[in-house]
Design an enzyme around this catalytic site. Structure first.
Site, PDB file in Angstrom:
ATOM      1  N   HIS A   1       0.811  -1.216   0.000  1.00 11.69           N
ATOM      2  CA  HIS A   1       0.000   0.000   0.000  1.00 11.69           C
ATOM      3  C   HIS A   1       0.849   1.272   0.000  1.00 11.69           C
ATOM      4  O   HIS A   1       0.314   2.366  -0.189  1.00 11.69           O
ATOM      5  CB  HIS A   1      -1.004  -0.004   1.159  1.00 11.69           C
ATOM      6  CG  HIS A   1      -0.433   0.275   2.511  1.00 11.69           C
ATOM      7  ND1 HIS A   1      -0.197  -0.709   3.447  1.00 11.69           N
ATOM      8  CD2 HIS A   1      -0.076   1.431   3.104  1.00 11.69           C
ATOM      9  CE1 HIS A   1       0.267  -0.175   4.555  1.00 11.69           C
ATOM     10  NE2 HIS A   1       0.359   1.133   4.368  1.00 11.69           N
TER      11      HIS A   1
ATOM     12  N   ASP B   1       0.055  -7.756   2.030  1.00 15.45           N
ATOM     13  CA  ASP B   1       0.478  -6.363   1.875  1.00 15.45           C
ATOM     14  C   ASP B   1       2.003  -6.276   1.743  1.00 15.45           C
ATOM     15  O   ASP B   1       2.696  -5.759   2.626  1.00 15.45           O
ATOM     16  CB  ASP B   1      -0.016  -5.566   3.085  1.00 15.45           C
ATOM     17  CG  ASP B   1       0.150  -4.066   2.919  1.00 15.45           C
ATOM     18  OD1 ASP B   1       0.489  -3.622   1.812  1.00 15.45           O
ATOM     19  OD2 ASP B   1      -0.065  -3.342   3.919  1.00 15.45           O
TER      20      ASP B   1
ATOM     21  N   GLN C   1       1.391   6.128  11.426  1.00 21.86           N
ATOM     22  CA  GLN C   1       1.591   6.623  10.073  1.00 21.86           C
ATOM     23  C   GLN C   1       3.064   6.918   9.814  1.00 21.86           C
ATOM     24  O   GLN C   1       3.730   7.571  10.618  1.00 21.86           O
ATOM     25  CB  GLN C   1       0.756   7.885   9.836  1.00 21.86           C
ATOM     26  CG  GLN C   1      -0.606   7.612   9.227  1.00 21.86           C
ATOM     27  CD  GLN C   1      -1.422   6.648  10.038  1.00 21.86           C
ATOM     28  OE1 GLN C   1      -1.735   6.920  11.187  1.00 21.86           O
ATOM     29  NE2 GLN C   1      -1.767   5.510   9.473  1.00 21.86           N
ATOM     30  N   GLY C   2       3.569   6.454   8.689  1.00 18.70           N
ATOM     31  CA  GLY C   2       4.971   6.616   8.355  1.00 18.70           C
ATOM     32  C   GLY C   2       5.782   5.370   8.627  1.00 18.70           C
ATOM     33  O   GLY C   2       6.915   5.236   8.178  1.00 18.70           O
ATOM     34  N   ASP C   3       5.215   4.429   9.399  1.00 15.79           N
ATOM     35  CA  ASP C   3       5.916   3.184   9.725  1.00 15.79           C
ATOM     36  C   ASP C   3       5.583   2.044   8.776  1.00 15.79           C
ATOM     37  O   ASP C   3       6.237   0.999   8.801  1.00 15.79           O
ATOM     38  CB  ASP C   3       5.573   2.745  11.158  1.00 15.79           C
ATOM     39  CG  ASP C   3       6.149   3.668  12.208  1.00 15.79           C
ATOM     40  OD1 ASP C   3       7.285   4.124  12.030  1.00 15.79           O
ATOM     41  OD2 ASP C   3       5.448   3.953  13.202  1.00 15.79           O
ATOM     42  N   SER C   4       4.565   2.213   7.942  1.00 13.12           N
ATOM     43  CA  SER C   4       4.134   1.138   7.050  1.00 13.12           C
ATOM     44  C   SER C   4       5.297   0.512   6.298  1.00 13.12           C
ATOM     45  O   SER C   4       6.175   1.218   5.788  1.00 13.12           O
ATOM     46  CB  SER C   4       3.139   1.669   6.022  1.00 13.12           C
ATOM     47  OG  SER C   4       1.866   1.790   6.569  1.00 13.12           O
TER      48      SER C   4
END
Length: 260
Positions: free
Chosen positions: A77, A121, A212-215
């Site tokens: 994603h 993912d 958020q930002g760690d994906s």
């Protein structure tokens, strides 16, 4: 709201980057929440993935893991932009310190063919300039490694919700809660959680979590890549653990890409 830990996609729980094309939901969740500072020497295989379309000064976008000198694994994603807009950074704890670390452009992007509804993912990115001489992380291939009670560690540069400096490598121990915990939540099941493809980890009391930002960043157990940051409801919210994409079931198809 269920958010991916990269970009916010309306109505879906995602955890990638606050800088990645964010839908106008009014939500702006942040980096590893409740973590501690980590060094690039202890996690040399932790890769920051930046993007020229990011709204952040650091261009932060997602995390990734170096698994071959020229290959990194991240979240599917996270791959919403052209390959030439991404840069992989190794060895830079503070993303604003551009005098440290090594960088590489991305020459090829592969997305898991069965990536759908937050399952599988995974993306494998080929580096234009291999990070030679840097330790890589082995893939976990045993599905039994995902079991209730073990305590893996997640790494990332994502939002912290003011529990630490932004754009700086942090880590947090997140206990594996077992699949039954996430399967008991109808919202998680509705957003694609399955025992076959996911790991449920974190603290039901909240306080510590990826954000958020760690994906795409690494979830590490016993020196192996157990999973990658995928999604969750909010960040470190009470009653809502993080969801990670599980490496072991996908290891055979991932390896075919790593060996190319």
């Amino acid at each position: 709201m269920i958010l991916k830990r990269a970009a916010l996609i309306a109505g879906v729980l995602i955890l990638a980057s606050a800088g990645a094309a964010t839908a106008s939901t009014g939500a702006d969740r942040r980096l590893i929440v409740g973590g501690t500072l980590a060094s690039t020497s202890e996690a040399p295989w932790a890769i920051a993935l930046t993007n020229s379309n990011s709204s952040k000064q650091s261009s932060r976008w997602c995390g990734a893991t170096l698994v071959r000198a020229d290959k990194i694994i991240t979240a599917a994603h996270c791959m919403t932009k052209p390959a030439d807009s991404y840069t992989a950074i190794q060895g830079r704890a503070d993303l604003l310190d551009d005098e440290t670390g090594r960088t590489s452009a991305i020459s090829r992007i592969w997305i898991h063919p069965d990536y759908t509804n937050n399952r599988n993912d995974f993306a494998v990115l080929t580096l234009a300039q291999p990070f030679t001489g840097v330790p890589t992380l082995k893939l976990e291939t045993d599905p039994k490694a995902d079991r209730k009670g073990v305590v893996p560690t997640v790494y990332g540069w994502g939002d912290t919700e003011d529990t630490g400096p932004a754009d700086t490598l942090q880590k947090a121990a997140v206990p594996d809660l077992g699949d039954s915990t996430c399967l008991a939540d109808k919202g998680y099941v509705g957003n694609g959680y399955t025992a076959a493809t996911n790991i449920c980890a974190g603290y039901l009391e909240g306080g510590r979590d990826a954000c958020q930002g760690d994906s795409g960043g690494p979830l590490v157990l016993n020196g192996r890549l157990l999973g990658t940051v995928s999604w969750g409801r909010g960040c470190a919210d009470r009653g809502y653990p993080g969801v990670y994409a599980e490496i072991a079931p996908a290891a055979p198809i991932l390896r075919t890409q790593l060996d190319r």
